[in-house]
Design a protein around this motif. Structure first.
Motif, short mmCIF file in Angstrom:
data_model
loop_
_atom_site.label_atom_id
_atom_site.label_comp_id
_atom_site.label_asym_id
_atom_site.label_seq_id
_atom_site.Cartn_x
_atom_site.Cartn_y
_atom_site.Cartn_z
N VAL A 11 106.09 -5.97 15.79
CA VAL A 11 106.99 -7.12 15.78
C VAL A 11 106.21 -8.42 15.95
N SER A 59 106.09 -11.34 13.10
CA SER A 59 106.61 -12.67 13.40
C SER A 59 105.52 -13.73 13.33
N ILE A 88 111.17 -14.35 18.15
CA ILE A 88 110.83 -12.95 17.87
C ILE A 88 109.43 -12.62 18.39
N PHE A 95 109.75 -11.75 22.03
CA PHE A 95 110.26 -10.40 22.24
C PHE A 95 109.16 -9.36 21.98
#
Length: 52
Positions: free
Chosen positions: A14, A18, A33, A36
């Protein structure tokens, strides 16, 4: 499989995806993002060290 490995790997994927969007017009969403993803990496790493 070791506990915490899946969140750490997922967080890496991720975060990398991102980071690719940081230069686009979706910079605010990409930054969220990214946060996260980094949180998943940190929490997964904590689980990996905690359950040795």
């Amino acid at each position: 499989m070791r506990e915490g490995l899946i969140p750490a790997v997922l967080g890496t994927v991720v975060t990398a995806s991102s980071a690719a969007f940081l230069g686009s017009r979706y910079k605010i969403a990409a930054t969220g993002i990214l946060g996260f993803g980094l949180a998943h990496i940190v929490l997964g790493t904590i689980d990996l060290f905690e359950h040795r």
